[in-house]
Design a protein around this motif. Structure first.
Motif, PDB file in Angstrom:
ATOM      1  N   ALA A 185       0.829  -1.206   0.000  1.00 45.96           N
ATOM      2  CA  ALA A 185       0.000   0.000   0.000  1.00 45.96           C
ATOM      3  C   ALA A 185       0.859   1.249   0.000  1.00 45.96           C
ATOM      4  O   ALA A 185       0.548   2.238  -0.681  1.00 45.96           O
ATOM      5  N   SER A 186       1.963   1.230   0.742  1.00 48.45           N
ATOM      6  CA  SER A 186       2.857   2.400   0.788  1.00 48.45           C
ATOM      7  C   SER A 186       3.544   2.628  -0.554  1.00 48.45           C
ATOM      8  O   SER A 186       3.698   3.778  -0.991  1.00 48.45           O
ATOM      9  N   MET A 187       3.961   1.540  -1.205  1.00 48.12           N
ATOM     10  CA  MET A 187       4.597   1.699  -2.509  1.00 48.12           C
ATOM     11  C   MET A 187       3.608   2.244  -3.543  1.00 48.12           C
ATOM     12  O   MET A 187       3.971   3.085  -4.378  1.00 48.12           O
ATOM     13  N   ILE A 289      12.252  15.513  -7.977  1.00 49.93           N
ATOM     14  CA  ILE A 289      11.894  14.331  -7.185  1.00 49.93           C
ATOM     15  C   ILE A 289      13.008  13.906  -6.239  1.00 49.93           C
ATOM     16  O   ILE A 289      12.730  13.623  -5.059  1.00 49.93           O
ATOM     17  N   PRO A 290      14.283  13.847  -6.662  1.00 54.60           N
ATOM     18  CA  PRO A 290      15.333  13.474  -5.695  1.00 54.60           C
ATOM     19  C   PRO A 290      15.407  14.398  -4.490  1.00 54.60           C
ATOM     20  O   PRO A 290      15.722  13.954  -3.385  1.00 54.60           O
ATOM     21  N   ILE A 297      10.472   9.895   2.290  1.00 52.54           N
ATOM     22  CA  ILE A 297      10.878   8.662   2.962  1.00 52.54           C
ATOM     23  C   ILE A 297      10.333   8.622   4.384  1.00 52.54           C
ATOM     24  O   ILE A 297       9.850   7.588   4.860  1.00 52.54           O
ATOM     25  N   VAL A 298      10.424   9.761   5.068  1.00 55.02           N
ATOM     26  CA  VAL A 298       9.887   9.817   6.432  1.00 55.02           C
ATOM     27  C   VAL A 298       8.392   9.543   6.425  1.00 55.02           C
ATOM     28  O   VAL A 298       7.875   8.799   7.275  1.00 55.02           O
ATOM     29  N   PHE A 299       7.681  10.123   5.466  1.00 55.23           N
ATOM     30  CA  PHE A 299       6.236   9.906   5.397  1.00 55.23           C
ATOM     31  C   PHE A 299       5.916   8.450   5.090  1.00 55.23           C
ATOM     32  O   PHE A 299       4.937   7.901   5.620  1.00 55.23           O
ATOM     33  N   ASN A 361       9.951   3.875  12.712  1.00 54.73           N
ATOM     34  CA  ASN A 361      10.175   5.278  13.067  1.00 54.73           C
ATOM     35  C   ASN A 361      11.663   5.608  13.136  1.00 54.73           C
ATOM     36  O   ASN A 361      12.105   6.642  12.624  1.00 54.73           O
ATOM     37  N   PHE A 362      12.451   4.739  13.780  1.00 51.81           N
ATOM     38  CA  PHE A 362      13.894   4.981  13.864  1.00 51.81           C
ATOM     39  C   PHE A 362      14.544   4.938  12.482  1.00 51.81           C
ATOM     40  O   PHE A 362      15.427   5.748  12.176  1.00 51.81           O
ATOM     41  N   LEU A 363      14.109   3.996  11.659  1.00 58.88           N
ATOM     42  CA  LEU A 363      14.658   3.907  10.308  1.00 58.88           C
ATOM     43  C   LEU A 363      14.279   5.141   9.499  1.00 58.88           C
ATOM     44  O   LEU A 363      15.091   5.671   8.725  1.00 58.88           O
ATOM     45  N   GLY A 364      13.054   5.618   9.660  1.00 58.59           N
ATOM     46  CA  GLY A 364      12.632   6.822   8.947  1.00 58.59           C
ATOM     47  C   GLY A 364      13.450   8.042   9.338  1.00 58.59           C
ATOM     48  O   GLY A 364      13.845   8.843   8.479  1.00 58.59           O
ATOM     49  N   ASP A 365      13.739   8.197  10.638  1.00 61.98           N
ATOM     50  CA  ASP A 365      14.573   9.319  11.080  1.00 61.98           C
ATOM     51  C   ASP A 365      15.975   9.219  10.497  1.00 61.98           C
ATOM     52  O   ASP A 365      16.567  10.222  10.085  1.00 61.98           O
ATOM     53  N   GLY A 366      16.515   7.985  10.477  1.00 63.25           N
ATOM     54  CA  GLY A 366      17.854   7.813   9.918  1.00 63.25           C
ATOM     55  C   GLY A 366      17.905   8.109   8.428  1.00 63.25           C
ATOM     56  O   GLY A 366      18.836   8.752   7.940  1.00 63.25           O
ATOM     57  N   LEU A 367      16.908   7.662   7.684  1.00 65.49           N
ATOM     58  CA  LEU A 367      16.861   7.939   6.247  1.00 65.49           C
ATOM     59  C   LEU A 367      16.662   9.428   5.977  1.00 65.49           C
ATOM     60  O   LEU A 367      17.234   9.977   5.030  1.00 65.49           O
ATOM     61  N   ARG A 368      15.864  10.086   6.803  1.00 64.07           N
ATOM     62  CA  ARG A 368      15.670  11.531   6.629  1.00 64.07           C
ATOM     63  C   ARG A 368      16.988  12.269   6.787  1.00 64.07           C
ATOM     64  O   ARG A 368      17.336  13.136   5.987  1.00 64.07           O
ATOM     65  N   ASP A 369      17.746  11.919   7.813  1.00 63.19           N
ATOM     66  CA  ASP A 369      19.039  12.578   8.025  1.00 63.19           C
ATOM     67  C   ASP A 369      20.023  12.254   6.927  1.00 63.19           C
ATOM     68  O   ASP A 369      20.808  13.107   6.488  1.00 63.19           O
ATOM     69  N   ALA A 370      19.993  11.014   6.452  1.00 72.53           N
ATOM     70  CA  ALA A 370      20.939  10.611   5.411  1.00 72.53           C
ATOM     71  C   ALA A 370      20.639  11.258   4.076  1.00 72.53           C
ATOM     72  O   ALA A 370      21.544  11.532   3.288  1.00 72.53           O
ATOM     73  N   LEU A 371      19.379  11.527   3.787  1.00 71.38           N
ATOM     74  CA  LEU A 371      18.981  12.089   2.502  1.00 71.38           C
ATOM     75  C   LEU A 371      18.765  13.597   2.540  1.00 71.38           C
ATOM     76  O   LEU A 371      18.410  14.185   1.529  1.00 71.38           O
TER      77      LEU A 371
END
Length: 376
Positions: A185-187, A289-290, A297-299, A361-371
């Motif tokens: 559903a998210s994809m 988009i990039p 990603i966070v959303f 949630n932790f993975l989303g925060d990490g991806l937000r910071d990385a991107l």
């Protein structure tokens, strides 16, 4: 200027590094995100392969073990086997000696004033606890011997539910179904929302106004009403659930991406690309988009648990996953109904879902910071 879509980032050795290599390098330094990624991977493996190695099928019903508490000790308990074995032998009208339980076998010394009829084993076989009853060590005169029966010892580490089904196996099936629905559903929401929002924000003007009014119209449609229509026309199915969730949750994604696009298209590097004759699609693909990936990603990491909760709501209303198939949401709903008398039905699925939500949630925060382009 800051551009997350730059192809290279100069390193000390002079070699180039792409956006994704740079993001992965910074993500690896976030221990919480890496641990969360490993936890989610472990959960996915448990959901996929766990039921294959479980001794209990997820739909197998054990009538004699309804709402059995979680325990490392095998069922039936030894203190339950002895009375049941003695009761079965009492119907055979023989004298009963010492009764013992050794592993998966129950033994009892028996004797009679006349030669023992081997047909008395049927009294033991009639019990739900015993099978393959037989007489061993029969004396020469046939009046003494041992009654031996196999006992099926079962372990329910998470206990059983109100129908006598293994909660551990059903939890693993629930992980599989819930993660699959959440990810699919998210994809679907990601593809629709990012494309729609980026096009709307980049074109602007009347096109943007018309596209956003269409989104507002879809917002006004009740989610449950939309799902009911799909069920009426196409019937209940696993595919229908993630299509229904994905077709409604992309609206928030489109709004987020549109807002980001309105800011990004005014940046100098976008104007430079336009001056160089880059097509609108090329600008959207390489620049717009990039640069929206951070909030997107966070959303998405928040959308996965939301999709899982929506699926549980649909299942509770009878529009989602149907028994004997199950999901974490459906298990939690069943556990809440039996919370006072069988708390384990709620505890284990709830803990599993909580771990998944925290990891996302932790993975989303990490991806937000990385991107995040500002951290480059």
């Amino acid at each position: 200027m800051t551009d997350i879509s730059l192809e290279t980032d100069v390193l000390e050795n002079g070699q180039g590094r792409s956006l994704w290599q740079d993001a992965w390098s910074r993500l690896k330094r976030n221990k919480a995100a890496i641990v969360s990624m490993l936890v989610l991977a472990a959960m996915a493996l448990i959901g996929i392969f766990g039921p294959m190695f479980s001794p209990h099928p997820y739909d197998r019903i054990y009538p004699q073990y309804v709402r059995a508490p979680a325990s490392f000790e095998a069922y039936p308990r030894a203190d339950n086997i002895l009375p049941a074995f003695e009761s079965a032998l009492a119907r055979a009208r023989v004298d009963i000696g010492e009764v013992t339980v050794e592993g998966s076998q129950a033994r009892a010394a028996i004797s009679d004033d006349e030669p023992i009829d081997e047909r008395i084993t049927r009294y033991v076989d009639r019990s739900d606890l015993f099978s393959n009853a037989r007489i061993e060590n029969l004396s020469a005169d046939g009046m003494t011997g041992e009654m031996v029966a196999d006992v099926q010892r079962l372990r329910f580490l998470f206990g059983t539910d109100a129908n006598g089904r293994d909660v551990l196996t059903r939890t693993m099936i629930g992980i599989r179904i819930s993660l699959a629905i959440g990810l699919l559903a998210s994809m679907m929401a990601l593809l629709l929302g990012v494309t729609y929002g980026a096009v709307s924000g980049y074109l602007g003007g009347r096109v943007d106004n018309v596209m956003m009014r269409f989104v507002d119209i879809l917002y006004s449609l009740p989610f449950i009403f939309f799902v009911i229509l799909l069920v009426v026309f196409f019937g209940r199915s696993f595919v229908l659930i993630f299509i229904a969730i994905g077709c409604t949750e992309w609206l928030d994604m489109a709004r987020i991406v549109r807002g980001q696009t309105l800011t990004i298209k005014r940046q100098e590097y976008v104007e430079a690309a336009q001056a160089m004759g880059v097509t609108s699609w090329g600008i959207l693909r390489r620049h717009v988009i990039p640069n929206t990936l951070g909030p997107v990603i966070v959303f998405v990491t928040l959308l996965v648990p939301k999709a899982i909760l929506l699926e549980s709501l649909l299942s509770f209303l009878g529009l989602g996953v149907q028994p004997p198939l199950t999901s974490l949401g459906l298990l939690i709903s069943d556990g809440a109904a039996n919370m006072r008398g069988a708390s384990w039905l709620l505890i284990y699925p709830a803990i599993t879902l909580t771990i998944i939500l925290f990891a996302l949630n932790f993975l989303g925060d990490g991806l937000r910071d990385a991107l995040d382009p500002k951290d480059r």
